[in-house]
Scaffold this motif. Structure first.
Motif, PDB file in Angstrom:
ATOM      1  N   ARG A  36      -5.252   3.112  13.026  1.00 33.37           N
ATOM      2  CA  ARG A  36      -6.153   2.488  12.286  1.00 33.37           C
ATOM      3  C   ARG A  36      -5.906   1.177  12.335  1.00 33.37           C
ATOM      4  O   ARG A  36      -6.521   1.380  13.122  1.00 33.37           O
ATOM      5  N   ALA A  71      -8.226  -2.185  13.875  1.00 33.90           N
ATOM      6  CA  ALA A  71      -8.802  -3.043  13.270  1.00 33.90           C
ATOM      7  C   ALA A  71      -8.860  -4.141  13.266  1.00 33.90           C
ATOM      8  O   ALA A  71      -9.109  -4.954  13.210  1.00 33.90           O
ATOM      9  N   SER A  72      -6.929  -4.271  13.449  1.00 35.95           N
ATOM     10  CA  SER A  72      -6.793  -5.483  13.273  1.00 35.95           C
ATOM     11  C   SER A  72      -5.695  -5.732  15.003  1.00 35.95           C
ATOM     12  O   SER A  72      -4.801  -5.751  14.487  1.00 35.95           O
ATOM     13  N   ALA A 128       0.650  -1.299   0.328  1.00 37.49           N
ATOM     14  CA  ALA A 128      -0.243   0.360  -0.408  1.00 37.49           C
ATOM     15  C   ALA A 128       1.238   1.091   0.073  1.00 37.49           C
ATOM     16  O   ALA A 128       1.701   1.165   0.117  1.00 37.49           O
ATOM     17  N   GLU A 136      -7.316  -5.255   6.294  1.00 32.95           N
ATOM     18  CA  GLU A 136      -8.266  -6.569   6.249  1.00 32.95           C
ATOM     19  C   GLU A 136      -8.802  -7.335   5.548  1.00 32.95           C
ATOM     20  O   GLU A 136      -8.876  -8.668   5.581  1.00 32.95           O
ATOM     21  N   GLN A 137      -8.156  -7.168   3.967  1.00 30.94           N
ATOM     22  CA  GLN A 137      -7.882  -8.382   3.335  1.00 30.94           C
ATOM     23  C   GLN A 137      -7.369  -9.119   2.951  1.00 30.94           C
ATOM     24  O   GLN A 137      -6.841 -10.605   3.034  1.00 30.94           O
ATOM     25  N   VAL A 188      -5.296   0.158   6.233  1.00 35.10           N
ATOM     26  CA  VAL A 188      -5.952  -0.464   6.844  1.00 35.10           C
ATOM     27  C   VAL A 188      -7.341  -1.579   5.736  1.00 35.10           C
ATOM     28  O   VAL A 188      -7.068  -2.496   6.298  1.00 35.10           O
ATOM     29  N   GLU A 189      -7.495  -0.633   4.519  1.00 34.19           N
ATOM     30  CA  GLU A 189      -8.064  -1.815   3.566  1.00 34.19           C
ATOM     31  C   GLU A 189      -6.758  -3.446   2.893  1.00 34.19           C
ATOM     32  O   GLU A 189      -7.882  -4.335   3.606  1.00 34.19           O
ATOM     33  N   LEU A 190      -5.546  -2.448   2.833  1.00 33.55           N
ATOM     34  CA  LEU A 190      -4.811  -3.918   2.976  1.00 33.55           C
ATOM     35  C   LEU A 190      -4.806  -4.691   3.728  1.00 33.55           C
ATOM     36  O   LEU A 190      -4.866  -6.527   3.287  1.00 33.55           O
ATOM     37  N   ALA A 250      -3.662   5.209   4.282  1.00 36.51           N
ATOM     38  CA  ALA A 250      -5.817   4.697   4.643  1.00 36.51           C
ATOM     39  C   ALA A 250      -5.267   3.655   3.864  1.00 36.51           C
ATOM     40  O   ALA A 250      -6.142   2.605   3.752  1.00 36.51           O
ATOM     41  N   ALA A 251      -4.128   3.545   2.726  1.00 34.57           N
ATOM     42  CA  ALA A 251      -5.200   2.133   2.405  1.00 34.57           C
ATOM     43  C   ALA A 251      -3.963   1.315   2.677  1.00 34.57           C
ATOM     44  O   ALA A 251      -4.573  -0.537   2.277  1.00 34.57           O
ATOM     45  N   ARG A 307      -5.313  -9.923   6.244  1.00 34.64           N
ATOM     46  CA  ARG A 307      -5.079 -10.653   7.474  1.00 34.64           C
ATOM     47  C   ARG A 307      -2.913 -10.430   7.500  1.00 34.64           C
ATOM     48  O   ARG A 307      -2.878 -11.350   8.022  1.00 34.64           O
TER      49      ARG A 307
END
Length: 222
Positions: free
Chosen positions: A69, A73-74, A34, A45-46, A41-43, A38-39, A48
């Motif tokens: 973040r 989230a994780s 990433a 979540e996808q 966090v999305e990465l 911000a990206a 792990r």
């Protein structure tokens, strides 16, 4: 077991270099990249990942906020901040965000590899070139910022001894030799004090020891 690693840096060439170093190891796998916090966090979540290597200075969302973040989230994910000389202002914020350590971008490849393995195994990491600056930052904290002093009273005398030696950079084996204990006993004390103080790892334990005044820079071991 294979350690899954995610790379977060706004410079593509830096990510390429990191990927080349890590992918050459049979027990390490780069599972995603990433370009900002911000990206990231999305990465996470996808894919792990077990460990995220996070640059400090990035557009959109920097590494400190990105770390917050990601860990929110994780929580089981470990974050290592990639820093350069002269970025001391980021160190304290990163530790308070809950990262598992720092690594200088100019570190040799073998240090990067060992850092990822150590953090994945539940350890913490402070690059030797960064450690003193982190310690000085927390040791200079005014009384109003010290939040764990009262919690030191929950530690046994032996746990305080272990924490003080841990804060000076000693390994479990070295602490065991210093205190005439078995290494397994030291591990038990470390786990217990981390739990009592609400800390994630040894890096945060070092910070807490200096922040609360249990250990002071330049002070000789008792």
């Amino acid at each position: 077991m294979t350690t899954r690693v995610a790379l977060v840096d706004d410079e593509a060439m830096v990510r390429v270099g990191l990927r080349m170093v890590l992918s050459a190891e049979p027990d390490l796998e780069v599972v995603g990249e990433a370009a900002d916090g911000a990206a990231a966090v999305e990465l996470v979540e996808q894919v792990r990942p077990d460990v995220v290597l996070m640059d400090v200075r990035m557009p959109v969302v920097d590494g400190i906020e990105g770390s917050r973040r990601v860990l929110a989230a994780s929580p089981q994910t470990k974050v290592v901040i990639l820093t350069t000389f002269g970025e001391d202002e980021y160190l304290e914020g990163a530790l308070r965000a809950g990262v598992s350590g720092f690594l200088l971008k100019v570190s040799p490849p073998e240090q990067l590899i060992e850092a990822v393995r150590a953090v994945a195994a539940g350890g913490g990491l402070l690059d030797p070139s960064v450690t003193l600056r982190v310690i000085e930052s927390f040791a200079a904290a005014p009384p109003g910022r010290v939040q764990r002093s009262a919690l030191l009273d929950t530690l046994t005398a032996r746990e305080k001894d272990v924490l003080a030696l841990l804060a000076r950079g000693l390994s479990n084996a070295e602490i065991a030799a210093d205190l005439y204990l078995g290494e397994a006993t030291v591990k038990t004390h470390v786990s217990s004090l981390l739990m009592k103080l609400g800390l994630r790892d040894r890096v945060q334990a070092v910070v807490a020891a200096y922040e609360t005044g249990l250990v002071r820079p330049g002070e000789a071991p008792a």
